[in-house]
Structures are given as C-alpha cells and as structure tokens.
Design a protein around this motif. Structure first.
Motif, PDB file in Angstrom:
ATOM      1  N   UNK A 205       0.838  -1.201   0.000  1.00 33.03           N
ATOM      2  CA  UNK A 205       0.000   0.000   0.000  1.00 33.03           C
ATOM      3  C   UNK A 205       0.876   1.255   0.000  1.00 33.03           C
ATOM      4  N   UNK A 206       0.377   2.307  -0.626  1.00 26.03           N
ATOM      5  CA  UNK A 206       0.973   3.623  -0.424  1.00 26.03           C
ATOM      6  C   UNK A 206       0.559   4.144   0.941  1.00 26.03           C
ATOM      7  N   UNK A 207       1.142   5.262   1.332  1.00 22.70           N
ATOM      8  CA  UNK A 207       0.753   5.879   2.608  1.00 22.70           C
ATOM      9  C   UNK A 207      -0.351   6.919   2.399  1.00 22.70           C
ATOM     10  N   UNK A 208      -0.199   7.692   1.348  1.00 23.21           N
ATOM     11  CA  UNK A 208      -1.083   8.843   1.142  1.00 23.21           C
ATOM     12  C   UNK A 208      -2.279   8.457   0.276  1.00 23.21           C
ATOM     13  N   UNK A 209      -3.322   9.313   0.254  1.00 22.70           N
ATOM     14  CA  UNK A 209      -4.434   9.053  -0.658  1.00 22.70           C
ATOM     15  C   UNK A 209      -3.899   8.908  -2.083  1.00 22.70           C
ATOM     16  N   UNK A 210      -4.420   7.925  -2.803  1.00 22.93           N
ATOM     17  CA  UNK A 210      -4.002   7.657  -4.194  1.00 22.93           C
ATOM     18  C   UNK A 210      -2.491   7.466  -4.310  1.00 22.93           C
ATOM     19  N   UNK A 211      -1.913   6.875  -3.270  1.00 23.04           N
ATOM     20  CA  UNK A 211      -0.455   6.639  -3.227  1.00 23.04           C
ATOM     21  C   UNK A 211       0.321   7.914  -3.571  1.00 23.04           C
ATOM     22  N   UNK A 212      -0.203   9.040  -3.095  1.00 20.50           N
ATOM     23  CA  UNK A 212       0.513  10.310  -3.217  1.00 20.50           C
ATOM     24  C   UNK A 212       0.191  11.106  -4.467  1.00 20.50           C
ATOM     25  N   UNK A 245      -2.583   2.540  -4.450  1.00 20.30           N
ATOM     26  CA  UNK A 245      -3.491   3.252  -3.545  1.00 20.30           C
ATOM     27  C   UNK A 245      -4.206   2.249  -2.634  1.00 20.30           C
ATOM     28  N   UNK A 246      -4.185   2.498  -1.339  1.00 23.35           N
ATOM     29  CA  UNK A 246      -4.734   1.521  -0.383  1.00 23.35           C
ATOM     30  C   UNK A 246      -6.243   1.383  -0.520  1.00 23.35           C
ATOM     31  N   UNK A 247      -6.915   2.437  -1.017  1.00 24.08           N
ATOM     32  CA  UNK A 247      -8.384   2.336  -1.077  1.00 24.08           C
ATOM     33  C   UNK A 247      -8.861   1.358  -2.134  1.00 24.08           C
ATOM     34  N   UNK A 248      -8.034   1.099  -3.155  1.00 24.30           N
ATOM     35  CA  UNK A 248      -8.470   0.156  -4.198  1.00 24.30           C
ATOM     36  C   UNK A 248      -7.641  -1.122  -4.234  1.00 24.30           C
ATOM     37  N   UNK A 261      -0.311  -8.663   1.817  1.00 24.30           N
ATOM     38  CA  UNK A 261      -0.447  -7.213   1.601  1.00 24.30           C
ATOM     39  C   UNK A 261       0.331  -6.521   2.710  1.00 24.30           C
ATOM     40  N   UNK A 262       1.173  -5.580   2.330  1.00 30.27           N
ATOM     41  CA  UNK A 262       1.914  -4.806   3.332  1.00 30.27           C
ATOM     42  C   UNK A 262       1.262  -3.432   3.453  1.00 30.27           C
ATOM     43  N   UNK A 263       0.702  -3.178   4.645  1.00 28.03           N
ATOM     44  CA  UNK A 263       0.060  -1.887   4.904  1.00 28.03           C
ATOM     45  C   UNK A 263       1.038  -1.011   5.677  1.00 28.03           C
ATOM     46  N   UNK A 264       0.882   0.293   5.525  1.00 26.40           N
ATOM     47  CA  UNK A 264       1.844   1.205   6.155  1.00 26.40           C
ATOM     48  C   UNK A 264       1.563   1.418   7.638  1.00 26.40           C
ATOM     49  N   UNK A 265       0.299   1.246   8.036  1.00 26.29           N
ATOM     50  CA  UNK A 265      -0.019   1.477   9.456  1.00 26.29           C
ATOM     51  C   UNK A 265      -1.216   0.635   9.870  1.00 26.29           C
ATOM     52  N   UNK A 267      -4.326   0.910  11.183  1.00 24.77           N
ATOM     53  CA  UNK A 267      -5.716   1.014  10.749  1.00 24.77           C
ATOM     54  C   UNK A 267      -5.870   1.156   9.240  1.00 24.77           C
ATOM     55  N   UNK A 268      -4.762   0.996   8.503  1.00 27.10           N
ATOM     56  CA  UNK A 268      -4.886   0.908   7.047  1.00 27.10           C
ATOM     57  C   UNK A 268      -5.178  -0.541   6.648  1.00 27.10           C
ATOM     58  N   UNK A 269      -4.549  -1.477   7.348  1.00 27.66           N
ATOM     59  CA  UNK A 269      -4.668  -2.887   6.950  1.00 27.66           C
ATOM     60  C   UNK A 269      -5.643  -3.703   7.789  1.00 27.66           C
ATOM     61  N   UNK A 270      -5.648  -3.462   9.100  1.00 30.02           N
ATOM     62  CA  UNK A 270      -6.393  -4.388   9.977  1.00 30.02           C
ATOM     63  C   UNK A 270      -7.911  -4.298   9.858  1.00 30.02           C
ATOM     64  N   UNK A 271      -8.503  -3.112   9.636  1.00 31.61           N
ATOM     65  CA  UNK A 271      -9.964  -3.110   9.480  1.00 31.61           C
ATOM     66  C   UNK A 271     -10.422  -3.967   8.294  1.00 31.61           C
ATOM     67  N   UNK A 272      -9.644  -3.981   7.232  1.00 31.85           N
ATOM     68  CA  UNK A 272     -10.042  -4.780   6.062  1.00 31.85           C
ATOM     69  C   UNK A 272     -10.000  -6.262   6.423  1.00 31.85           C
TER      70      UNK A 272
END
Ligand SMILES: NC(=O)C1=CN([C@@H]2O[C@H](COP(=O)(O)OP(=O)(O)OC[C@H]3O[C@@H](n4cnc5c(N)ncnc54)[C@H](O)[C@@H]3O)[C@@H](O)[C@H]2O)C=CC1
Ligand SMILES: NCC(=O)COP(=O)(O)O
Length: 328
Positions: A205-212, A245-248, A261-265, A267-272
C-alpha cells in the motif's frame, strides 16, 4: 510427530482471555498447554462458566504430553487483588506483565516451543505506570530485536504492517528506508522458510491518498517507498507490486494474486482483514527468536464471564502455533 510444549498467557484477568483459555481446555490438544496464570482466577472463572477444569502443575523436567480434555498445565502466578470479570484494576497489571515476561524468557531459553497470547488491556497497563504499547513491541524489546513484523493471517487475506502501535501523527516519520527494508526482509525470509511460499508476491500500500498522486498528495511514496521497493526488487529479486493506492488495493483481483499485503499502518490494513475474517484470524509476530501467535481481538470486557465470547481466533492461534512449532 514430537509433542510440543506451548506457553499460553490469558492476558488481562478481567477480560475474556481466561474464559477462552478455559473453553480451549474443554477439548484435547496434540501439545502440552502450559498456561501462565493465577490458578484461583481460572478456577473461579471456570465455576462461573459452569465448565470443568483440572489444573496440573507444570513439570519442566518431564517430556511434554498431549493435553487431555478438561485439563490445563499451569505455571502459577498470583494476582495482586481479586479480579471481578469485566472490571479492570490497575493493581493487577504487574501480574499481566509478569506472565508475559516469563513466557518470553522461557521461549528464548528453548523450554517452550511457542507462545500463544490472549488479549491484554494496553490502557490499564499504562495507567499502572508500566509503559506498554503491545505484545509485539514488548516481546521485541525483551528479545532485543530492533524490528519485528506484525502479520495477521485469515483464510481470505494476510496483512503485515510497517508500523504498529504508534500514534497516527508519528507514522510518516517512522516509515524510513531502513525500517521498510527490514520489514520486507523479515517477511520475505519467513514466508519462504516458515510458510513454504517459494517466491512470495507482495502487494504494498501507499501511505497517502491515491499513493501520493505523483507527489501532489504527499511525498513519502516518491522519497521513500518507491526507491526502497525498487532496491528490494533489484537486490533480492523480490516479487513486489506497488505501492498501490490503499483504497483500491483490497479488491479480489489483487488479493487473489497476493501472498501478502503490506500496509503502512495499523488502521490501514487491519480493518479490512477483520471485516473479512474477525474471529478466524491469527496475529503472528515474525522476526522474534521464537514462535508467537495471538488472537485477533481485544479484551471484550463486557463479555467476560458470560460464556458468550467466541473462541474461534484463539483456536486458530493455537493451531497455528502448533503447526509452526512442528515445522521448526
Ligand atoms: N491481542 C491483544 O492483546 C489485543 C488487545 N486489544 C486491547 O483490547 C482492549 C479493548 O479493545 P477494543 O477495541 O474494544 O476491541 P475488542 O476486540 O475487545 O472488542 C471489539 C468488539 O468485538 C467484540 N469481541 C471481541 N472479541 C470477541 C470475541 N472473542 N467474541 C465475541 N465478541 C468479541 C467485543 O464485544 C466488542 O464489541 C484495548 O485495550 C485494546 O488495546 C485489542 C486488540 C488485540
Ligand atoms: N491490533 C492488534 C493488537 O492490538 C494486538 O497487538 P499485540 O498486543 O499482539 O502487539
């Protein structure tokens, strides 16, 4: 098959951890289950739940034996004050940390083959004046490991985190090339050696919306994430897709193709993962000198002593620990 000796820490005494450990004991297990806990706590909670429980003293000099239904092997620890289900008491936080310290030490010295942890309450431990952000960080510090990886595994998805229990405001600074490299290296090594995946495919995943958005919505992708992933591809021939982008990213066409999947933080990965597999997932710490698995949920104080807590994740965590210990 050799019989393994698995340490279990039930965690916060006022939470559902003791209930779940007692529920686990209602079936036979192909490993010795050595619970680090207050025997009176377990006996009282078993009575409250109306479940039978026989506690056998732990005898380290004997060969481990499969655990019989209705029994647990116990290393006794004493609560500071009597515990009421659902009511936190900071006076018992020292007890919780003592059980973790013992389990970690006796895994490091090879006496146990793994540790499975029940849920602790991070807030009450800190309220007692003991700095504590999570088991992952606690065991990493104890074992003097600079970086370890929190990976949650469910039937549908495996997610690992670059950063764990830190405030969101600190996440960007914590994502350094060094940390990202270390996390990817630990994951790659353990997915190959412990999980038998010949060449794991990572989706990052990127960190920012739309991977920056090409730097218009944040620069961490351009400055840190992309160059580090490129270096890992070149230097170690790693199969890495992203940063996306993490949202898609979390859609079937990617997930079916991903080993992890590697999430940056957090609550980016665990809720999914939890929305797909709460109660069926296992939290695994990679990079420790021993095997540690855990439940995917917290202390659920309102369910303690009610008999309503779902044992699913604890069963998955124990089965995974036994499976990994058998392969070790
Ligand atoms: N492995 C660990 O030590 C973990 C500890 N925690 C800690 O737990 C405490 C409470 O955290 P919350 O965010 O409230 O999460 P929680 O997981 O305790 O509860 C969230 C919701 O899930 C339900 N739930 C949780 N486990 C369940 C189970 N086994 N069966 C049925 N329902 C269940 C609860 O009733 C509640 O509605 C916090 O202090 C947190 O730090 C949270 C996650 C993991
Ligand atoms: N969300 C995972 C969690 O809070 C458990 O972390 P840890 O205590 O296993 O480090």
């Amino acid at each position: 098959m050799t019989i393994k000796r698995i340490a279990i820490t039930p965690g916060e005494p006022a939470g559902i951890g003791p209930d779940l450990v007692i529920q686990l004991a209602q079936q036979a297990w192909p490993a010795e289950l050595v619970v680090c806990a207050d025997p009176n706590l377990l006996a009282n909670r078993a009575k409250k739940l109306g479940l039978p429980l026989k506690l056998k003293p732990y005898q380290p000099t004997l060969e481990p034996k499969p655990q019989e239904a209705g029994s647990l092997t116990i290393v006794p620890f004493s609560l500071a004050v009597e515990c009421e289900s659902g009511k936190l008491d900071e006076q018992n936080s020292g007890y919780v940390v003592e059980t973790l310290t013992y389990a970690g030490e006796h895994n490091m010295n090879g006496e146990f083959d793994a540790v499975v942890t029940g849920p602790v309450h991070k807030g009450i431990i800190n309220q007692a004046g003991i700095p504590f952000s999570g088991h992952t960080e606690f065991f990493a510090n104890q074992a003097k490991c600079r970086d370890v990886v929190m990976m949650l595994s469910s039937p549908e998805l495996q997610v690992a985190l670059v950063t764990t229990h830190i405030p969101l405001a600190y996440v960007s600074k914590a994502i350094t090339p060094e940390r990202l490299r270390n996390i990817l290296s630990i994951l790659n090594k353990d997915l190959i050696n412990k999980f038998g995946i010949a060449r794991p495919r990572f989706y990052v995943c990127g960190l920012n919306p739309h991977a920056g958005e090409d730097g218009h919505l944040g620069r961490e992708e351009i400055d840190i994430i992309i160059p580090t992933l490129d270096a890992m591809r070149t230097e170690f021939d790693m199969d890495i897709v992203g940063p996306l982008p993490a949202d898609t990213l979390f859609q079937p066409k990617y997930l079916e193709d991903a080993d992890i999947v590697l999430a940056m933080y957090h609550d980016q990965g665990l809720p999914v993962l939890k929305s797909l597999g709460f109660g069926k997932s296992v939290n695994i710490t990679l990079g420790l000198p021993y095997i540690r698995t855990s439940v995917d949920h917290g202390t659920a104080l309102e369910l303690a002593g009610s008999g309503q807590a779902d044992i699913g994740s604890f069963v998955c965590a124990l089965n995974k620990a036994i499976e990994l210990a058998q392969k070790n």
